[in-house]
Design an enzyme around this catalytic site. Structure first.
Site, PDB file in Angstrom:
ATOM      1  N   SER A  40     -38.206  37.469  -9.187  1.00  0.00           N
ATOM      2  CA  SER A  40     -38.679  37.796  -7.844  1.00  0.00           C
ATOM      3  C   SER A  40     -39.967  38.597  -7.836  1.00  0.00           C
ATOM      4  O   SER A  40     -40.723  38.554  -6.850  1.00  0.00           O
ATOM      5  CB  SER A  40     -37.599  38.581  -7.084  1.00  0.00           C
ATOM      6  OG  SER A  40     -37.234  39.750  -7.793  1.00  0.00           O
TER       7      SER A  40
ATOM      8  N   GLY B 287     -34.148  36.549  -8.640  1.00  0.00           N
ATOM      9  CA  GLY B 287     -32.825  36.764  -9.227  1.00  0.00           C
ATOM     10  C   GLY B 287     -32.608  36.145 -10.586  1.00  0.00           C
ATOM     11  O   GLY B 287     -31.496  36.236 -11.127  1.00  0.00           O
TER      12      GLY B 287
ATOM     13  N   HIS C 228     -39.808  45.779  -6.159  1.00  0.00           N
ATOM     14  CA  HIS C 228     -40.559  44.716  -5.497  1.00  0.00           C
ATOM     15  C   HIS C 228     -41.718  45.273  -4.688  1.00  0.00           C
ATOM     16  O   HIS C 228     -41.551  46.199  -3.898  1.00  0.00           O
ATOM     17  CB  HIS C 228     -39.632  43.902  -4.600  1.00  0.00           C
ATOM     18  CG  HIS C 228     -38.482  43.293  -5.339  1.00  0.00           C
ATOM     19  ND1 HIS C 228     -37.242  43.893  -5.392  1.00  0.00           N
ATOM     20  CD2 HIS C 228     -38.411  42.165  -6.084  1.00  0.00           C
ATOM     21  CE1 HIS C 228     -36.439  43.142  -6.133  1.00  0.00           C
ATOM     22  NE2 HIS C 228     -37.131  42.094  -6.568  1.00  0.00           N
TER      23      HIS C 228
ATOM     24  N   ASN D 141     -34.023  41.133 -14.788  1.00  0.00           N
ATOM     25  CA  ASN D 141     -32.630  40.724 -14.568  1.00  0.00           C
ATOM     26  C   ASN D 141     -31.879  40.404 -15.852  1.00  0.00           C
ATOM     27  O   ASN D 141     -30.782  39.851 -15.800  1.00  0.00           O
ATOM     28  CB  ASN D 141     -32.593  39.491 -13.651  1.00  0.00           C
ATOM     29  CG  ASN D 141     -33.215  39.766 -12.301  1.00  0.00           C
ATOM     30  OD1 ASN D 141     -32.907  40.765 -11.656  1.00  0.00           O
ATOM     31  ND2 ASN D 141     -34.112  38.894 -11.869  1.00  0.00           N
TER      32      ASN D 141
ATOM     33  N   ASP E  10     -37.650  48.734  -2.257  1.00  0.00           N
ATOM     34  CA  ASP E  10     -36.926  49.360  -3.356  1.00  0.00           C
ATOM     35  C   ASP E  10     -37.948  49.756  -4.419  1.00  0.00           C
ATOM     36  O   ASP E  10     -39.142  49.777  -4.137  1.00  0.00           O
ATOM     37  CB  ASP E  10     -35.861  48.410  -3.930  1.00  0.00           C
ATOM     38  CG  ASP E  10     -36.432  47.043  -4.309  1.00  0.00           C
ATOM     39  OD1 ASP E  10     -37.616  46.987  -4.724  1.00  0.00           O
ATOM     40  OD2 ASP E  10     -35.723  46.027  -4.200  1.00  0.00           O
TER      41      ASP E  10
END
Length: 250
Positions: A25, A58, A212, A90, A209
Protein backbone atom coordinates in the site's frame (compact mmCIF):
# COMPACT_ATOMS: atom_id res chain seq x y z
CA UNK A 1 17.14 -19.89 -7.92
CA UNK A 2 14.81 -21.07 -5.17
CA UNK A 3 12.39 -23.68 -6.52
CA UNK A 4 9.63 -23.86 -3.90
CA UNK A 5 7.68 -21.19 -5.78
CA UNK A 6 7.31 -21.49 -9.55
CA UNK A 7 6.21 -18.99 -12.21
CA UNK A 8 4.46 -19.86 -15.45
CA UNK A 9 5.18 -17.09 -17.93
CA UNK A 10 4.92 -16.12 -21.55
CA UNK A 11 8.17 -15.14 -23.29
CA UNK A 12 8.12 -11.50 -24.49
CA UNK A 13 9.05 -10.91 -28.10
CA UNK A 14 9.90 -7.22 -28.28
CA UNK A 15 11.88 -4.55 -26.52
CA UNK A 16 9.78 -2.46 -24.19
CA UNK A 17 9.91 0.83 -22.34
CA UNK A 18 7.77 0.21 -19.27
CA UNK A 19 8.61 0.45 -15.58
CA UNK A 20 6.61 -1.95 -13.42
CA UNK A 21 6.20 -1.41 -9.68
CA UNK A 22 5.48 -4.37 -7.39
CA UNK A 23 4.79 -3.58 -3.75
CA UNK A 24 2.29 -2.89 -0.99
CA UNK A 25 0.00 0.00 0.00
CA UNK A 26 2.88 2.43 0.51
CA UNK A 27 3.41 2.17 -3.25
CA UNK A 28 -0.14 1.41 -4.42
CA UNK A 29 -2.89 3.61 -5.81
CA UNK A 30 -5.09 4.69 -2.92
CA UNK A 31 -2.37 4.05 -0.37
CA UNK A 32 -3.72 2.83 2.94
CA UNK A 33 -7.04 4.64 2.79
CA UNK A 34 -8.57 8.09 3.16
CA UNK A 35 -6.17 10.95 2.54
CA UNK A 36 -3.23 8.76 1.51
CA UNK A 37 -1.68 7.54 -1.71
CA UNK A 38 1.21 5.33 -2.76
CA UNK A 39 4.47 6.81 -4.01
CA UNK A 40 4.49 4.94 -7.34
CA UNK A 41 1.51 7.09 -8.34
CA UNK A 42 3.91 10.06 -8.54
CA UNK A 43 6.77 8.76 -10.67
CA UNK A 44 5.43 9.45 -14.17
CA UNK A 45 6.45 13.13 -14.05
CA UNK A 46 10.10 12.12 -14.03
CA UNK A 47 10.18 9.72 -16.98
CA UNK A 48 8.84 9.40 -20.51
CA UNK A 49 8.50 5.64 -20.01
CA UNK A 50 5.14 3.97 -19.42
CA UNK A 51 4.39 3.34 -15.75
CA UNK A 52 2.57 0.18 -14.66
CA UNK A 53 1.86 0.40 -10.94
CA UNK A 54 1.07 -3.18 -9.92
CA UNK A 55 1.35 -2.56 -6.17
CA UNK A 56 -1.53 -3.88 -4.05
CA UNK A 57 -2.45 -2.81 -0.53
CA UNK A 58 -1.94 -5.33 2.24
CA UNK A 59 0.48 -7.55 0.35
CA UNK A 60 3.74 -9.06 1.47
CA UNK A 61 6.34 -10.70 -0.75
CA UNK A 62 4.68 -14.01 0.10
CA UNK A 63 1.04 -13.05 -0.54
CA UNK A 64 1.95 -11.11 -3.69
CA UNK A 65 3.60 -14.29 -4.96
CA UNK A 66 0.73 -16.56 -3.90
CA UNK A 67 -1.80 -14.24 -5.57
CA UNK A 68 0.04 -14.70 -8.87
CA UNK A 69 0.87 -11.03 -9.18
CA UNK A 70 4.54 -11.55 -10.05
CA UNK A 71 3.33 -13.97 -12.71
CA UNK A 72 1.01 -11.29 -14.10
CA UNK A 73 3.95 -8.93 -14.50
CA UNK A 74 6.10 -11.68 -16.00
CA UNK A 75 3.45 -12.36 -18.63
CA UNK A 76 3.48 -8.71 -19.68
CA UNK A 77 7.07 -7.62 -19.27
CA UNK A 78 9.23 -7.01 -22.33
CA UNK A 79 12.98 -7.34 -22.65
CA UNK A 80 14.55 -4.07 -21.56
CA UNK A 81 11.70 -3.10 -19.22
CA UNK A 82 12.33 -2.42 -15.53
CA UNK A 83 10.63 -4.07 -12.56
CA UNK A 84 10.93 -2.30 -9.20
CA UNK A 85 10.20 -4.56 -6.20
CA UNK A 86 9.62 -3.12 -2.72
CA UNK A 87 8.10 -5.03 0.22
CA UNK A 88 8.58 -5.30 3.96
CA UNK A 89 5.74 -3.55 5.75
CA UNK A 90 3.51 -6.64 5.82
CA UNK A 91 6.12 -9.40 5.94
CA UNK A 92 6.68 -9.67 9.68
CA UNK A 93 4.76 -11.55 12.34
CA UNK A 94 4.45 -15.23 13.17
CA UNK A 95 2.99 -18.21 11.35
CA UNK A 96 1.58 -19.52 14.63
CA UNK A 97 -0.87 -19.83 16.21
CA UNK A 98 -2.79 -18.19 13.34
CA UNK A 99 -1.28 -17.59 9.92
CA UNK A 100 -2.37 -14.26 8.41
CA UNK A 101 -1.27 -15.34 4.94
CA UNK A 102 1.42 -12.67 4.72
CA UNK A 103 4.15 -13.67 7.18
CA UNK A 104 7.29 -15.11 5.61
CA UNK A 105 9.37 -18.00 6.93
CA UNK A 106 12.17 -16.91 9.24
CA UNK A 107 15.66 -16.89 7.78
CA UNK A 108 17.55 -15.40 4.88
CA UNK A 109 18.18 -18.34 2.59
CA UNK A 110 16.59 -21.62 1.51
CA UNK A 111 14.68 -22.22 4.75
CA UNK A 112 11.04 -23.20 4.32
CA UNK A 113 8.09 -23.47 6.68
CA UNK A 114 4.88 -25.45 6.31
CA UNK A 115 1.63 -23.82 7.30
CA UNK A 116 -2.10 -24.01 6.64
CA UNK A 117 -3.65 -20.82 5.34
CA UNK A 118 -7.29 -20.52 4.32
CA UNK A 119 -7.60 -24.30 4.58
CA UNK A 120 -4.70 -24.96 2.20
CA UNK A 121 -1.30 -26.35 3.15
CA UNK A 122 1.36 -23.93 1.97
CA UNK A 123 5.15 -24.06 1.82
CA UNK A 124 6.38 -20.65 2.94
CA UNK A 125 9.74 -19.23 1.83
CA UNK A 126 11.94 -16.58 3.40
CA UNK A 127 11.57 -12.93 2.42
CA UNK A 128 14.80 -12.89 0.40
CA UNK A 129 13.80 -16.08 -1.41
CA UNK A 130 10.53 -14.60 -2.66
CA UNK A 131 12.36 -11.55 -4.00
CA UNK A 132 15.14 -13.63 -5.53
CA UNK A 133 12.66 -15.91 -7.30
CA UNK A 134 10.85 -12.93 -8.78
CA UNK A 135 14.07 -11.20 -9.78
CA UNK A 136 15.44 -14.33 -11.43
CA UNK A 137 12.20 -14.81 -13.35
CA UNK A 138 12.25 -11.26 -14.72
CA UNK A 139 15.94 -11.22 -15.61
CA UNK A 140 15.51 -14.54 -17.45
CA UNK A 141 12.96 -12.72 -19.60
CA UNK A 142 15.44 -9.96 -20.40
CA UNK A 143 14.00 -7.40 -18.01
CA UNK A 144 15.96 -5.27 -15.55
CA UNK A 145 15.20 -5.57 -11.84
CA UNK A 146 15.66 -3.08 -9.03
CA UNK A 147 14.99 -4.25 -5.47
CA UNK A 148 14.21 -1.33 -3.19
CA UNK A 149 14.12 -1.25 0.62
CA UNK A 150 10.81 -0.44 2.30
CA UNK A 151 9.83 3.12 3.17
CA UNK A 152 10.10 4.14 6.83
CA UNK A 153 7.26 4.63 9.24
CA UNK A 154 6.97 8.25 10.40
CA UNK A 155 10.40 8.94 11.95
CA UNK A 156 9.09 12.10 13.66
CA UNK A 157 6.13 10.37 15.35
CA UNK A 158 7.58 10.75 18.85
CA UNK A 159 8.52 14.40 18.37
CA UNK A 160 12.18 13.51 17.91
CA UNK A 161 13.70 12.08 14.75
CA UNK A 162 14.22 8.31 15.04
CA UNK A 163 14.89 6.01 12.09
CA UNK A 164 15.62 2.35 12.78
CA UNK A 165 15.58 0.24 9.60
CA UNK A 166 13.63 -3.00 9.93
CA UNK A 167 15.33 -6.32 9.24
CA UNK A 168 13.62 -6.38 5.85
CA UNK A 169 15.86 -3.55 4.66
CA UNK A 170 18.90 -5.77 5.06
CA UNK A 171 16.99 -8.74 3.64
CA UNK A 172 16.14 -6.73 0.51
CA UNK A 173 19.79 -5.83 -0.01
CA UNK A 174 20.77 -9.48 0.47
CA UNK A 175 18.17 -10.61 -2.07
CA UNK A 176 19.45 -8.12 -4.65
CA UNK A 177 23.03 -9.22 -4.09
CA UNK A 178 22.16 -12.92 -4.36
CA UNK A 179 20.05 -12.42 -7.49
CA UNK A 180 22.65 -10.12 -9.05
CA UNK A 181 20.26 -7.20 -9.57
CA UNK A 182 20.28 -3.53 -8.63
CA UNK A 183 19.46 -2.32 -5.13
CA UNK A 184 18.61 1.05 -3.58
CA UNK A 185 18.07 1.81 0.09
CA UNK A 186 14.89 3.77 -0.46
CA UNK A 187 14.17 3.85 3.25
CA UNK A 188 17.44 5.59 4.06
CA UNK A 189 16.90 8.22 1.36
CA UNK A 190 13.37 8.95 2.56
CA UNK A 191 14.59 9.17 6.15
CA UNK A 192 17.33 11.58 5.11
CA UNK A 193 14.85 13.92 3.44
CA UNK A 194 12.36 13.64 6.29
CA UNK A 195 15.09 14.50 8.80
CA UNK A 196 15.83 17.72 6.93
CA UNK A 197 12.16 18.68 6.55
CA UNK A 198 11.45 18.52 10.28
CA UNK A 199 8.70 17.51 12.68
CA UNK A 200 5.77 19.66 11.56
CA UNK A 201 6.14 19.05 7.84
CA UNK A 202 6.66 15.31 8.07
CA UNK A 203 3.91 14.70 10.60
CA UNK A 204 1.62 16.43 8.12
CA UNK A 205 2.52 13.75 5.57
CA UNK A 206 0.90 11.04 7.73
CA UNK A 207 -2.81 11.90 7.99
CA UNK A 208 -4.05 8.39 8.75
CA UNK A 209 -1.38 6.45 10.65
CA UNK A 210 2.42 6.24 10.87
CA UNK A 211 2.88 4.21 7.68
CA UNK A 212 0.86 5.73 4.83
CA UNK A 213 1.67 9.11 3.35
CA UNK A 214 -0.52 11.85 1.95
CA UNK A 215 -0.22 12.69 -1.75
CA UNK A 216 2.27 15.44 -0.84
CA UNK A 217 4.29 12.99 1.23
CA UNK A 218 4.12 10.34 -1.46
CA UNK A 219 5.62 12.78 -3.96
CA UNK A 220 8.57 13.37 -1.61
CA UNK A 221 8.97 9.60 -1.22
CA UNK A 222 8.96 9.17 -5.02
CA UNK A 223 11.63 11.84 -5.42
CA UNK A 224 13.73 10.16 -2.73
CA UNK A 225 13.53 6.92 -4.70
CA UNK A 226 14.90 8.60 -7.81
CA UNK A 227 17.58 10.36 -5.76
CA UNK A 228 18.72 6.90 -4.65
CA UNK A 229 18.69 5.71 -8.27
CA UNK A 230 20.80 8.64 -9.47
CA UNK A 231 23.23 8.50 -6.55
CA UNK A 232 23.62 4.76 -6.94
CA UNK A 233 24.42 5.00 -10.64
CA UNK A 234 21.56 2.60 -11.39
CA UNK A 235 20.95 2.15 -15.12
CA UNK A 236 17.29 3.09 -14.60
CA UNK A 237 18.62 6.66 -14.56
CA UNK A 238 18.65 6.55 -18.38
CA UNK A 239 14.83 6.45 -18.34
CA UNK A 240 14.59 9.70 -16.37
CA UNK A 241 14.03 13.14 -17.84
CA UNK A 242 15.91 14.81 -14.97
CA UNK A 243 18.62 13.79 -12.55
CA UNK A 244 18.06 16.66 -10.12
CA UNK A 245 16.26 15.60 -6.93
CA UNK A 246 16.31 16.94 -3.37
CA UNK A 247 18.58 15.50 -0.72
CA UNK A 248 22.07 14.16 -0.36
CA UNK A 249 23.77 11.11 -1.80
CA UNK A 250 24.25 8.59 1.00
Amino acid sequence: MKTATLFSVLIPSALGSTIYFAGDSTMAKGGGGTGTNGWAEYVSTYTTWTISNQAIAGRSARSYTRDGRFTTIANEVQAGDWVVIEFGHNDGGSLTPTDNGRTDCSGTGDETCTTVYDGVTETVLTFPAYLENAANTFTALGANVLISSQTPDNPWETGSFVYSPSRFVGYAELAAETAGVAYVDHGAYVANIFDSLGDDVVNGYYPLDHTHTSPAGALVVAEAFFKAVVCGGIALESALNTTVFPGDCL
